[in-house]
Design a protein around this motif. Structure first.
Motif, PDB file in Angstrom:
ATOM      1  N   THR A  98      24.696  74.432  60.490  1.00  0.00           N
ATOM      2  CA  THR A  98      25.377  74.802  61.723  1.00  0.00           C
ATOM      3  C   THR A  98      24.342  75.384  62.675  1.00  0.00           C
ATOM      4  N   VAL A  99      24.741  75.574  63.918  1.00  0.00           N
ATOM      5  CA  VAL A  99      23.817  76.170  64.889  1.00  0.00           C
ATOM      6  C   VAL A  99      23.409  77.568  64.428  1.00  0.00           C
ATOM      7  N   LYS A 100      24.346  78.324  63.886  1.00  0.00           N
ATOM      8  CA  LYS A 100      24.028  79.676  63.410  1.00  0.00           C
ATOM      9  C   LYS A 100      23.032  79.623  62.253  1.00  0.00           C
ATOM     10  N   GLU A 101      23.232  78.698  61.315  1.00  0.00           N
ATOM     11  CA  GLU A 101      22.310  78.573  60.187  1.00  0.00           C
ATOM     12  C   GLU A 101      20.927  78.136  60.663  1.00  0.00           C
ATOM     13  N   LEU A 102      20.902  77.185  61.589  1.00  0.00           N
ATOM     14  CA  LEU A 102      19.619  76.723  62.117  1.00  0.00           C
ATOM     15  C   LEU A 102      18.919  77.848  62.882  1.00  0.00           C
ATOM     16  N   GLY A 103      19.702  78.588  63.689  1.00  0.00           N
ATOM     17  CA  GLY A 103      19.123  79.685  64.466  1.00  0.00           C
ATOM     18  C   GLY A 103      18.535  80.767  63.586  1.00  0.00           C
ATOM     19  N   GLU A 104      19.245  81.119  62.530  1.00  0.00           N
ATOM     20  CA  GLU A 104      18.747  82.153  61.616  1.00  0.00           C
ATOM     21  C   GLU A 104      17.484  81.678  60.897  1.00  0.00           C
ATOM     22  N   ASP A 105      17.441  80.389  60.579  1.00  0.00           N
ATOM     23  CA  ASP A 105      16.246  79.827  59.930  1.00  0.00           C
ATOM     24  C   ASP A 105      15.069  79.812  60.901  1.00  0.00           C
ATOM     25  N   TYR A 106      15.350  79.463  62.149  1.00  0.00           N
ATOM     26  CA  TYR A 106      14.312  79.474  63.190  1.00  0.00           C
ATOM     27  C   TYR A 106      13.736  80.879  63.366  1.00  0.00           C
ATOM     28  N   LEU A 107      14.614  81.882  63.396  1.00  0.00           N
ATOM     29  CA  LEU A 107      14.150  83.263  63.555  1.00  0.00           C
ATOM     30  C   LEU A 107      13.275  83.683  62.375  1.00  0.00           C
ATOM     31  N   LYS A 108      13.713  83.351  61.177  1.00  0.00           N
ATOM     32  CA  LYS A 108      13.008  83.784  59.970  1.00  0.00           C
ATOM     33  C   LYS A 108      11.676  83.071  59.789  1.00  0.00           C
ATOM     34  N   ARG A 109      11.682  81.744  59.986  1.00  0.00           N
ATOM     35  CA  ARG A 109      10.505  80.940  59.646  1.00  0.00           C
ATOM     36  C   ARG A 109       9.543  80.719  60.799  1.00  0.00           C
TER      37      ARG A 109
END
Length: 418
Positions: A98-109
């Motif tokens: 989801t956009v939220k999952e992708l966004g959180e991954d983008y922030l972390k990685r």
């Protein structure tokens, strides 16, 4: 061959009825009147009889249904199974982030590891993007949805926020494509939603005096924010570097911003004028009282600790901007009694006054910790410590004169550069 008029006039019966059109293309009519286009074929993979639903009429037009049938028909001719392909696509979509999952991954990685301003990315995604798109699959976000999101922010009167949102989601989607999380980005071909705001605001002497005295009255600002805003003006350093100041970075009359906190990644020595030291000492005194540190012990910690977070966290850089925003007039044109400004404008104001006082550009750049450009970046490694000290002390005297309304006849000497 089917026609729209013919399909509209087809009536349901007591049982499901399938009507063929040719090459496996057909229309199923249910007793409740629902009409569904389908493609019936023998799988070239398994040999089994297949029934592929193409879509419901009239949501799927006859013309669109023929296009989908033609694509599936050609796939069968080439040895593929469109039903298995469709099922795999559905499985892939279900597993897609989801956009939220992708966004959180983008922030972390990516953002947290590569951007000093990653907390701002996090704030904008959580406030502006996740509430609207959070549960949607990232790969299904369309160009139109991006434009609609940005237009909504512009229409509420926040064009520069819309620009910031676009920069972050564009970076997030580009990162996802590069990491093969997505095949394409919906941001392709979209321009900035609003004209970029020129970064040229510098306060006049009268405005500086008005703002300083407004800060002294308290307004709708905490003590930490007031002193941080003042110190930006006095030291000409970046808001984020000032807000994160720690006692371990201060050695006498020098403040060393470590490389991991400096925007250009290079440690930066900042000479502290008597006015800067006075503000810092006031902060330390207040922190000792708040933390109940005994008089015979030194205070160790952030100069501007956040009162609403754990004691080992400083106020966030964004808190300074929000504090000024809270003190804006209803039309957003003035703040603290002068035309609206940002914390970074105070840094530009200090640099402007130093230039007016005759400081060399090289010295001002050294005070601001601007990265050297071109060949000078390689060959000029001079740190300008004494020149920076003279420039900031001269600016502190000028600032004091502005605040008190007095004039100084002292002309600062310019140290010679070897």
């Amino acid at each position: 061959m089917f026609t729209d008029r013919q399909i509209r006039n087809m009536k349901p019966e007591a049982k499901i009825r399938d009507i063929r059109d040719g090459r496996g293309f057909g229309l199923r009519i249910k007793p409740n009147g629902t009409k569904i286009f389908f493609y019936g074929y023998d799988s070239p993979v398994t040999g089994a009889r297949r029934f592929l639903t193409l879509g419901e009429y009239p949501g799927l037009s006859l013309e669109a249904a023929r296009i989908k049938h033609a694509s599936a028909y050609e796939l069968v001719k080439s040895g593929g199974d469109p039903l298995e392909t469709a099922q795999q696509e559905q499985a892939d979509l279900k597993a897609a982030p989801t956009v939220k999952e992708l966004g959180e991954d983008y922030l972390k990685r990516h953002a947290e590891a590569n951007k000093k301003s990653w907390l701002e990315d996090k704030r904008i995604l959580e406030k502006e993007v996740f509430p609207t798109w959070g549960r949607l699959k990232a790969q299904e976000i369309t160009k139109g949805q991006v434009i609609a999101l940005l237009d909504k922010v512009v229409d509420r009167g926040s064009p520069q926020t819309a620009n910031n949102i676009f920069k972050i989601i564009r970076k997030m989607f580009n990162w996802a494509v590069k990491k093969d999380r997505l095949k394409t980005t919906p941001c392709t071909g979209i321009d900035m939603p609003a004209p970029l705001k020129l970064k040229e605001r510098a306060l006049s002497a009268d405005e500086v005096k008005t703002v300083w005295h407004a800060l002294d009255t308290g307004m709708n600002l905490s003590g930490e924010v007031i002193r941080a805003i003042k110190l930006i003006l006095v030291t000409a350093q970046r808001p984020g570097e000032v807000s994160g100041m720690h006692t371990r970075e201060i050695d006498g009359k020098w403040w060393t911003i470590p490389s991991e906190r400096a925007k250009n990644g290079k440690a930066h020595r900042v000479p502290l004028s008597p006015l800067a030291l006075e503000i810092i000492e006031e902060c330390i005194t207040q922190n000792k009282i708040a933390r109940e540190v005994p008089d015979d012990q030194e205070y160790v910690g952030y100069i501007f600790p956040c009162p609403h977070r754990a004691k080992d966290k400083p106020i966030e850089r964004h808190a300074l901007s929000k504090a000024l925003k809270r003190n804006e007039s209803g039309d957003g044109l003035t703040v603290l009694g002068v035309a609206s400004f940002t914390p970074h404008d105070l840094r530009r104001t200090a640099a402007t006054f130093m230039a007016e006082s005759g400081e060399m550009d090289e010295v001002i750049d050294a005070v601001l910790n601007h990265a050297k450009q071109g060949i000078i970046r390689v060959y000029n490694q001079f740190k300008y410590d004494s020149q920076k000290q003279a420039a900031l002390e001269s600016w502190a005297r000028r600032l004091t004169n502005i605040l008190t309304g007095t004039q100084s006849n002292i002309v600062p000497m310019q140290p010679k550069v070897p």
